[in-house]
Design a protein around this motif. Structure first.
Motif, PDB file in Angstrom:
ATOM      1  N   ARG A 172       0.910  -1.264  -0.155  1.00  0.00           N
ATOM      2  CA  ARG A 172       0.040   0.119  -0.031  1.00  0.00           C
ATOM      3  C   ARG A 172       0.909   1.417  -0.050  1.00  0.00           C
ATOM      4  O   ARG A 172       1.842   1.465   0.627  1.00  0.00           O
ATOM      5  CB  ARG A 172      -0.783   0.048   1.176  1.00  0.00           C
ATOM      6  CG  ARG A 172      -2.201   1.094   1.341  1.00  0.00           C
ATOM      7  CD  ARG A 172      -3.242   0.798   0.552  1.00  0.00           C
ATOM      8  NE  ARG A 172      -4.144   1.784   0.646  1.00  0.00           N
ATOM      9  CZ  ARG A 172      -5.130   1.758   1.877  1.00  0.00           C
ATOM     10  NH1 ARG A 172      -4.996   0.658   2.694  1.00  0.00           N
ATOM     11  NH2 ARG A 172      -5.813   2.635   1.927  1.00  0.00           N
ATOM     12  N   CYS A 173       0.362   2.247  -0.867  1.00  0.00           N
ATOM     13  CA  CYS A 173       1.387   3.418  -0.914  1.00  0.00           C
ATOM     14  C   CYS A 173       0.504   4.710  -1.127  1.00  0.00           C
ATOM     15  O   CYS A 173      -0.520   4.438  -1.641  1.00  0.00           O
ATOM     16  CB  CYS A 173       2.507   3.650  -1.877  1.00  0.00           C
ATOM     17  SG  CYS A 173       1.750   3.573  -3.704  1.00  0.00           S
ATOM     18  N   GLN A 174       0.996   5.755  -0.749  1.00  0.00           N
ATOM     19  CA  GLN A 174       0.328   7.097  -0.834  1.00  0.00           C
ATOM     20  C   GLN A 174       1.273   7.927  -1.835  1.00  0.00           C
ATOM     21  O   GLN A 174       2.424   8.049  -1.507  1.00  0.00           O
ATOM     22  CB  GLN A 174      -0.122   7.861   0.423  1.00  0.00           C
ATOM     23  CG  GLN A 174      -0.773   9.055   0.154  1.00  0.00           C
ATOM     24  CD  GLN A 174      -1.120   9.698   1.431  1.00  0.00           C
ATOM     25  OE1 GLN A 174      -0.658  10.721   1.714  1.00  0.00           O
ATOM     26  NE2 GLN A 174      -1.913   9.125   2.406  1.00  0.00           N
ATOM     27  N   ILE A 175       0.826   8.798  -2.881  1.00  0.00           N
ATOM     28  CA  ILE A 175       1.599   9.141  -3.896  1.00  0.00           C
ATOM     29  C   ILE A 175       1.132  10.812  -3.733  1.00  0.00           C
ATOM     30  O   ILE A 175      -0.112  11.012  -4.214  1.00  0.00           O
ATOM     31  CB  ILE A 175       1.882   8.820  -5.307  1.00  0.00           C
ATOM     32  CG1 ILE A 175       1.926   7.326  -5.095  1.00  0.00           C
ATOM     33  CG2 ILE A 175       2.475   9.602  -6.233  1.00  0.00           C
ATOM     34  CD1 ILE A 175       1.863   6.570  -6.576  1.00  0.00           C
ATOM     35  N   HIS A 176       2.193  11.730  -3.702  1.00  0.00           N
ATOM     36  CA  HIS A 176       1.972  13.085  -3.558  1.00  0.00           C
ATOM     37  C   HIS A 176       2.550  13.531  -5.055  1.00  0.00           C
ATOM     38  O   HIS A 176       3.860  13.701  -5.129  1.00  0.00           O
ATOM     39  CB  HIS A 176       2.471  13.897  -2.599  1.00  0.00           C
ATOM     40  CG  HIS A 176       1.849  13.605  -1.312  1.00  0.00           C
ATOM     41  ND1 HIS A 176       1.370  14.521  -0.355  1.00  0.00           N
ATOM     42  CD2 HIS A 176       1.204  12.424  -0.753  1.00  0.00           C
ATOM     43  CE1 HIS A 176       1.124  14.210   0.681  1.00  0.00           C
ATOM     44  NE2 HIS A 176       0.671  12.988   0.416  1.00  0.00           N
ATOM     45  N   THR A 177       1.881  13.609  -6.315  1.00  0.00           N
ATOM     46  CA  THR A 177       2.312  13.792  -7.474  1.00  0.00           C
ATOM     47  C   THR A 177       3.149  15.029  -7.527  1.00  0.00           C
ATOM     48  O   THR A 177       4.208  15.135  -8.383  1.00  0.00           O
ATOM     49  CB  THR A 177       1.254  13.889  -8.562  1.00  0.00           C
ATOM     50  OG1 THR A 177       0.156  14.919  -8.271  1.00  0.00           O
ATOM     51  CG2 THR A 177       0.475  12.679  -8.423  1.00  0.00           C
ATOM     52  N   ALA A 178       2.708  16.123  -6.864  1.00  0.00           N
ATOM     53  CA  ALA A 178       3.346  17.658  -7.217  1.00  0.00           C
ATOM     54  C   ALA A 178       4.691  17.590  -6.838  1.00  0.00           C
ATOM     55  O   ALA A 178       5.591  18.146  -7.190  1.00  0.00           O
ATOM     56  CB  ALA A 178       2.484  18.632  -6.608  1.00  0.00           C
ATOM     57  N   ALA A 200      -2.236  16.102  -7.230  1.00  0.00           N
ATOM     58  CA  ALA A 200      -3.095  15.287  -6.479  1.00  0.00           C
ATOM     59  C   ALA A 200      -2.268  14.314  -5.268  1.00  0.00           C
ATOM     60  O   ALA A 200      -1.163  14.191  -5.588  1.00  0.00           O
ATOM     61  CB  ALA A 200      -4.068  14.504  -7.553  1.00  0.00           C
ATOM     62  N   VAL A 201      -3.110  13.790  -4.593  1.00  0.00           N
ATOM     63  CA  VAL A 201      -2.470  12.656  -3.572  1.00  0.00           C
ATOM     64  C   VAL A 201      -3.455  11.426  -3.808  1.00  0.00           C
ATOM     65  O   VAL A 201      -4.691  11.533  -3.719  1.00  0.00           O
ATOM     66  CB  VAL A 201      -2.853  13.419  -2.250  1.00  0.00           C
ATOM     67  CG1 VAL A 201      -2.331  12.153  -1.043  1.00  0.00           C
ATOM     68  CG2 VAL A 201      -2.211  14.685  -1.637  1.00  0.00           C
ATOM     69  N   LEU A 202      -2.823  10.598  -4.219  1.00  0.00           N
ATOM     70  CA  LEU A 202      -3.530   9.189  -4.632  1.00  0.00           C
ATOM     71  C   LEU A 202      -3.211   8.074  -3.724  1.00  0.00           C
ATOM     72  O   LEU A 202      -2.022   7.879  -3.073  1.00  0.00           O
ATOM     73  CB  LEU A 202      -3.101   8.874  -5.989  1.00  0.00           C
ATOM     74  CG  LEU A 202      -2.971  10.091  -7.059  1.00  0.00           C
ATOM     75  CD1 LEU A 202      -2.456   9.478  -8.486  1.00  0.00           C
ATOM     76  CD2 LEU A 202      -4.650  10.630  -7.226  1.00  0.00           C
TER      77      LEU A 202
END
Length: 298
Positions: free
Chosen positions: A17-23, A52-54
C-alpha cells in the motif's frame, strides 16, 4: 463478500500500500516510511499527472511475463538511490482512490465521485500507473481472482461512503485461501488460548521451520496434543521472520518430534524466503500422511 446494492468490488493486489503526492514526487507506505528514493521511477512517473494525492498498491511485475513477485519490492526497500538497472521486474501502481486534488480535500466526497475524478486524473497516465477495475457484479469480480496476475482477493467499498483511514474505512476484504500440509516441529504460547504450532517442511533432507500458526482452535488443540512428543528439555529460538513478521522478536518454542502432519490454510500457495508471509491457520490433523511426504516443493 458484499452482494447488496450500494457496494462496489475491486481486485486486491499482492503488493505494498502506498500514498503518492504527485506534485512533490513523494511517496509513503501505510506505516509512514518514505519510499520516494527507493521507488523514484514511480514518483517520477506520477509527477506527470495533475497535482493530487493518490492511494494505491505498488506491484512488482516480472519482466518475463510470469506474474508478480511480492518479495521483489523488499529488494527496493531501504535503498536511498535510484533503482538499479537490469532488475527482472518493473514496479507498477494499481491506483484506487484520490484523497486531494490541488488544495481541495476530496476525502469527504462519496466514493463514486472520487472514482470519476481518479479516472480523469489518469487519462494520460503512463502504463505503470493505472486505475484498478471496479464492478458491482459479484460474479465478474470473482473472475478477476486468479485471472488477473497479482490479484489475491477482493475489496468491497460502499459507493456513497467518504474516504476514511484505517478500520474506519468500512472496507470489506475477501482473500482467496489455499490449503497445504506441514509437519509440526514445535509448540509455542504461554496459555492454552495462545498456543500455536511451529510448522516445518523437509528441504534437502533437513526439516526446516517455515512458519508459526495462528493460535489453535480448541477442537484442533485437543486433537493434536495427544499426538505430540517432546524432542528435548529446553526451549529453542526461531527468528521473528519465520513467523512472517520482519523485524519481530524471536519466537521461543518447545520442540517436538516431527511425526505429525497437519493441514493448514494459507493465503499464498508458495513460500517466500523459505517461509509463509502470513501466519497459517491449522485446520485439522492429517493422520493419513507421513512427514516424508511433506517437502518444500509440495
Amino acid at each position: 463478500m458484499p452482494e447488496s446494492p450500494g457496494w462496489t468490488l475491486e481486485p486486491k493486489w499482492d503488493g505494498w500500500r502506498c500514498q503518492i503526492h504527485t506534485a512533490t514526487r513523494r511517496m509513503w507506505s501505510r506505516h509512514g516510511t518514505d519510499l520516494s528514493s527507493a521507488f523514484s521511477d514511480v514518483a517520477d512517473a506520477a509527477a506527470g499527472l495533475p497535482d493530487a494525492v493518490l492511494d494505491g498498491e505498488l506491484v512488482a511485475v516480472l519482466t518475463d511475463g510470469s506474474g508478480v513477485a511480492f518479495d521483489r519490492l523488499q529488494t527496493r526497500a531501504g535503498r536511498r538511490r535510484p533503482p538499479r538497472r537490469g532488475a527482472d521486474f518493473t514496479v507498477h501502481v494499481a491506483l484506487f482512490d484520490v484523497l486531494a486534488v490541488g488544495d481541495t480535500d476530496w476525502r469527504p466526497r462519496p466514493y463514486t465521485e472520487r472514482r470519476i475524478e481518479l479516472l480523469r486524473l489518469l487519462e494520460s497516465s503512463p502504463p505503470t500507473l493505472r486505475a484498478v477495475p471496479t464492478t458491482e457484479d459479484r460474479e465478474q469480480a470473482l473472475q478477476w481472482v486468479g485471472a488477473l496476475v497479482g490479484v489475491e482477493g477482493l475489496v468491497g467499498k460502499r459507493t456513497g461512503a467518504p474516504y476514511a483511514a484505517g478500520l474506519a474505512s468500512g472496507w470489506v476484504k475477501w482473500r482467496e485461501r489455499h490449503t497445504a500440509e506441514a509437519v509440526v516441529i514445535g509448540v509455542t504460547g504461554a496459555t492454552p488460548a495462545a498456543q500455536a504450532l511451529v510448522l516445518g517442511r523437509r528441504t534437502g533432507g533437513r526439516m526446516r521451520a517455515v512458519g508459526v500458526s495462528l493460535p489453535l482452535a480448541q477442537p484442533v488443540r485437543l486433537a493434536v496434543a495427544p499426538l505430540l512428543y517432546a524432542a528435548g528439555e529446553e526451549m529453542r529460538e526461531l527468528p521473528g521472520t519465520v513467523g512472517g513478521l520482519p523485524g519481530a522478536d524471536p519466537v521461543y518454542f518447545w520442540p517436538v518430534k516431527p511425526e505429525v502432519v497437519v493441514e493448514i490454510e494459507v493465503d499464498q500457495p508458495r513460500l517466500e524466503f523459505g517461509r509463509y508471509r502470513h501466519r497459517p491457520r491449522v485446520r485439522r490433523v492429517r493422520g493419513d500422511l507421513s512427514p516424508e511426504l511433506v517437502d518444500e516443493g509440495q
